[in-house]
Design an enzyme around this catalytic site. Structure first.
Site, PDB file in Angstrom:
ATOM      1  N   ASP A  51       0.657  -1.280   0.041  1.00 36.86           N
ATOM      2  CA  ASP A  51       0.423   0.039  -0.369  1.00 36.86           C
ATOM      3  C   ASP A  51       0.510   1.753   0.255  1.00 36.86           C
ATOM      4  OD1 ASP A  51      -2.261  -1.475   0.736  1.00 36.86           O
ATOM      5  OD2 ASP A  51      -2.398  -1.517   2.310  1.00 36.86           O
ATOM      6  N   ARG A  96      31.945  12.125 -19.802  1.00 38.76           N
ATOM      7  CA  ARG A  96      29.786  12.074 -20.149  1.00 38.76           C
ATOM      8  C   ARG A  96      29.158  10.995 -18.490  1.00 38.76           C
ATOM      9  NH1 ARG A  96      28.201  13.266 -25.355  1.00 38.76           N
ATOM     10  NH2 ARG A  96      26.792  11.204 -25.332  1.00 38.76           N
ATOM     11  N   ASN A 109      21.594   7.071 -16.690  1.00 36.79           N
ATOM     12  CA  ASN A 109      21.259   8.226 -15.264  1.00 36.79           C
ATOM     13  C   ASN A 109      22.156   8.505 -15.110  1.00 36.79           C
ATOM     14  OD1 ASN A 109      20.060   9.172 -13.283  1.00 36.79           O
ATOM     15  ND2 ASN A 109      20.613   7.680 -11.844  1.00 36.79           N
ATOM     16  N   GLU A 116     -10.208   1.077  -3.042  1.00 38.40           N
ATOM     17  CA  GLU A 116     -10.955   0.143  -2.545  1.00 38.40           C
ATOM     18  C   GLU A 116     -11.700   1.304  -1.285  1.00 38.40           C
ATOM     19  OE1 GLU A 116      -7.652  -2.894  -0.375  1.00 38.40           O
ATOM     20  OE2 GLU A 116      -9.706  -3.419  -0.882  1.00 38.40           O
ATOM     21  N   MET A 138      -6.396  -2.228  -4.358  1.00 35.27           N
ATOM     22  CA  MET A 138      -6.074  -1.669  -3.177  1.00 35.27           C
ATOM     23  C   MET A 138      -5.987  -0.162  -2.902  1.00 35.27           C
ATOM     24  SD  MET A 138      -4.178  -5.416  -1.928  1.00 35.27           S
ATOM     25  CE  MET A 138      -5.340  -7.308  -2.234  1.00 35.27           C
ATOM     26  N   ARG A 150      29.277 -18.792 -20.596  1.00 33.09           N
ATOM     27  CA  ARG A 150      28.449 -17.683 -21.872  1.00 33.09           C
ATOM     28  C   ARG A 150      28.630 -16.097 -21.590  1.00 33.09           C
ATOM     29  NH1 ARG A 150      24.829 -21.619 -24.432  1.00 33.09           N
ATOM     30  NH2 ARG A 150      26.169 -23.801 -24.545  1.00 33.09           N
TER      31      ARG A 150
END
Ligand code: ATP
Length: 768
Positions: free
Chosen positions: A156, A741, A535, A254, A198, A663
């Protein structure tokens, strides 16, 4: 750090939430790392009361692969006996019998209230056990002080004192996925849907879902609508329909009610929308129910669970008898300890304020992001329908929207919100298609039509769209020709520019800012909203799109890990994007439990690889086939010029001498994501509106002010819990590592150590 070896138990309690397993994994491993014993109490307080096999000692490998599992693997229950003292007495006895001196609980406010009561009663419980001769004085002597730490696991997001609860964003993600599905059918049949989510006392899920999906109307318990809510809802839906919208979505928590606490039900809303004398819409109700809890945790919850689990163990070890009982929270993007009982009291105060119909108080007890999101929701869905927010004609601006750099999740959501806000204020929002390259080469009468006014209906469906609907391009203004760009800005009479994109967008504003000296047409306010999966934009700790990318990556890694369940003894070396920033690799490593992460900040060396290969050999030598999934190493695409994912996989294979295999795998552009994550969508909307408001402050014909005010060219960012605008000049000069950068100070760097600890990575020689 640990003065004495402790026995630390971990428990999950109350309703399950995605991420609880991540907390358990982190607590168990961190406890072992600190030289303590780790225990799990199965089935919440029920297990504590029953004791015996419900309290089990845990080993490092017992929690392997738990990050990707939904629900809670150690079970949870609602335990009636624990509400009463005799139940807690038995619980105390079981703790002592098992030698446990600290308890970490992951649950909602109920569970944490129980925990605090248990701790407060602890000395008297021990006395009673001795009195009743259930335990001897000597037996209880070492356990004088019970050490309890809470972590909040709840879908919640209703706990005060923390910006997010573990599981909240996962549940939101599930809800948005369902709403996206429903929208397709709603649109096809031109239907209305009332979707119940909810939240008995907390509208966070409903509100955020409303923002993320662009729902027509939402009902939340903290902020009931005015008395005329029925007419208001119908007129908004009617207006949206008259503008050409084919679907109607109403989201209701709800616990929704009107200002007088009368419950508002989905049936009531359906009757209103379907009323043959009114809107007469073909209306269906969908109650999402338990699907909202289901499934694996999203990247954000995995990060939260892991960092909070680690902090909980630290808190346990640092606690003294005088330390106040704490829970682990996230505020201002930082993991912090907060007094437990105050948070429980504040949480209950919201429910009380709602009950007392003091809704302003209820809203004020929620965090600032909640209020901001409410404002962005209202501004993007309802405000555009009324003229009350419109500025006088001479204050209305022509604002150019442009995407620069690679596509990132949330770019379209940002444009949608920005356009809706512009329309509500009377501004003219204009799309510049395909970045500066498009602007420079396809203006005029080109069929590609690089410059075009937006209308509301066009962008209304963009909240959940991935990619860049107006097109994006990496080219910088200087490459397009600064004089040419300046002449186009003049030709189209732009009063402001709103850029959305990654490092290139940041760089573009920097170039435009400097070029103002020479070209008067550029003396207009401009701001950049960072949007990139990497980001790596200075001025913010978070760029929109990075959360979507992390979710794609952990999804990909989970699948790859699982694919090894047949072959078992396999290491995957996965190359991530991220430019010269190791953010994505590190955070994904945290979310999937990588054995090692290689970043550009640290680099890769032979000594490091040797240590890691030796570690893998040890791991597989001890593993007799009991662990089902493969091991993962994450390497950022620019971590090393020489040691690529393929080369590292080859080295590992060569050294493994057939005891295990290796791999490489490159998810590539999958990382840009399909549908953007709800976090990216919601934050995009919130930030975009703030950007336009910032530009609006300057108004038209503001050349003099623009030249004297450093805030006339800015980057918006989230730093901690605050949204801030940083002047470009300052960000360029003080915060930017131009060669790499990325920002000079990368806030996430401390997480790298946690990935290593929880992956069991031994110390390795750092590259020089
Ligand atoms: P959710 O947010 O999912 O509702 P919760 O932790 O609030 O989670 P609750 O059912 O309220 O869930 O509490 C879980 C358990 O914690 C209870 O079954 C009970 O064993 C214990 N508990 C809750 N409140 C108390 C209390 N006041 N005193 C003692 N124990 C409590």
């Amino acid at each position: 750090m640990a003065p004495v070896k402790k026995k630390i138990a971990i428990m999950t309690s109350g309703g399950d939430s995605p991420g609880m397993n991540g907390v358990v994994r982190a607590c168990v491993r961190m406890a072992l790392h600190m030289g303590c014993d780790a225990y799990c109490v199965y089935e919440g307080y029920e297990g504590l009361v029953r004791g015996g096999d419900y309290i089990r000692k845990m080993a490092w490998d017992d929690v392997r692969g738990w990050l990707s599992e939904g629900g809670t693997l150690i079970g949870t229950a609602r335990c009636m006996e624990f509400y009463e003292r005799p139940g807690r007495l038995t619980g105390a006895k079981n703790m002592v019998l098992n030698g446990i001196d600290a308890l970490i609980i992951c649950g909602g406010d109920g569970s944490l209230t129980g925990a605090d009561k248990f701790r407060a009663e602890w000395p008297s419980l021990l006395d009673e056990l001795v009195e009743k001769k259930e335990l001897t004085k000597d037996q209880v002597a070492p356990y004088k002080h019970l050490n309890i730490v809470g972590t909040v696991g709840s879908i919640d997001n209703d706990m005060s004192g923390t910006d997010a609860t573990i599981g909240g964003y996962s549940a939101l993600s599930r809800i948005c996925e369902m709403v996206d599905y429903i929208e397709a059918t709603a649109s096809s049949h031109s239907r209305a849907f009332v979707i119940e989510v909810m939240g008995r006392h907390c509208g966070w899920l409903a509100l955020m879902a409303g923002v993320a999906t662009g729902a027509d109307f939402v009902f939340i318990p903290e902020k009931p609508r005015e008395d005329n809510w029925k007419e208001e809802m119908c007129s908004i839906v009617q207006k949206h329909r008259s503008l050409g919208k084919r679907k109607t979505i109403v989201i209701i928590a709800e616990g929704a009610h009107d200002k007088y606490s009368n419950k508002i039900t989905p049936e009531m809303i359906k009757d209103l929308l379907a009323d043959p004398k009114g809107l007469h819409l073909d209306t269906r109700i969908t109650t999402l129910g338990h699907v909202q809890r289901g499934g694996t945790a999203v990247a954000y919850d995995r990060m939260l669970a892991t960092l909070q689990g680690v902090e909980a163990v630290k808190a346990v070890l640092e606690a003294t008898p005088e330390t106040e009982t704490c829970f682990i929270a996230i505020t201002e993007n930082k993991i912090v300890r907060r007094p437990l009982m105050q948070a429980v009291i504040d949480t209950k105060a919201v429910a009380k304020a709602i009950e007392a119909q003091d809704f302003d108080k209820a809203m004020s007890l929620r965090d600032t992001e909640f209020a901001d999101q409410y404002a962005s929701y209202m501004l993007t869905t309802t405000a555009n329908l009324s003229t009350q927010f419109q500025l006088p004609k001479d204050k209305r601006m022509k604002i150019g929207f442009i995407n620069v750099g690679a596509p990132a999740g949330g770019m379209n959501a940002a444009i949608r919100a920005g356009v809706a806000y512009c329309i509500s204020r009377g501004h003219e929002p204009v799309a510049i298609h395909n970045g500066f390259a498009g602007f420079a080469r396809h203006h005029g009468d080109s069929p590609l039509g690089a410059v075009r006014s937006f209308d509301w209906l066009e962008v209304d469906g963009w909240a959940s769209k991935g990619g860049s609907e107006i097109g994006t391009n990496r080219e910088l203004p200087k490459e397009s020709g600064m004089e040419h760009i300046a002449s186009l800005v003049k030709k189209y009479k732009f009063d402001a520019l709103f850029l959305i994109g990654g490092f290139e967008a940041f760089h573009a504003v920097s170039q435009l800012r400097i070029a103002r000296e020479e070209f008067p047409s550029l003396r207009i306010p401009m701001t950049v909203l960072p949007a990139t999966i990497s980001n790596n934009v200075p001025g913010t700790e978070y760029s929109i799109g990075s959360d979507t990318c992390l979710n794609e990556l952990i999804d990909y890694c989970d699948k790859i890990k699982q694919s090894a369940s047949a072959a078992r003894r396999r290491v995957f070396v996965i190359e991530t994007q991220g430019g010269r920033s190791g953010y994505v690799a590190t955070l994904a490593g945290l979310g999937v439990g990588a054995v090692a992460v290689y970043t550009p900040e640290e680099g890769v060396s032979l000594g490091m690889l040797e240590a890691d290969v030796r570690h893998l050999k040890d791991v597989f030598a001890k593993d007799k086939g009991q662990s089902r999934a493969g091991r993962l190493i994450l390497i950022n695409e620019k971590a090393s010029k020489v040691y690529t994912a393929k080369l590292i996989a080859d080295i590992i294979r060569e050294e493994a001498h057939d005891h295990f295999e290796s791999r490489d795998s490159i998810p590539g552009h999958v990382q840009q994501g399909g549908v953007p994550s709800p976090m990216d969508r919601c934050r995009a909307a919130r930030l975009a509106i703030k950007c336009i408001q910032h530009l609006e402050n300057f108004g038209r014909d503001a050349a003099d002010r623009v030249m004297s005010d450093p805030m006339s060219s800015t980057v918006i960012g989230i730093r901690g819990a605050s949204v801030v605008f940083t002047p470009m000049k300052e960000a360029e000069e003080k915060e930017t590592d131009w060669a790499n950068r990325r920002p000079i100070d990368e806030h996430w760097m401390y997480m790298k150590g946690t990935v290593d600890i929880l992956g069991g990575r031994p110390a390795y020689p750092k590259p020089e």
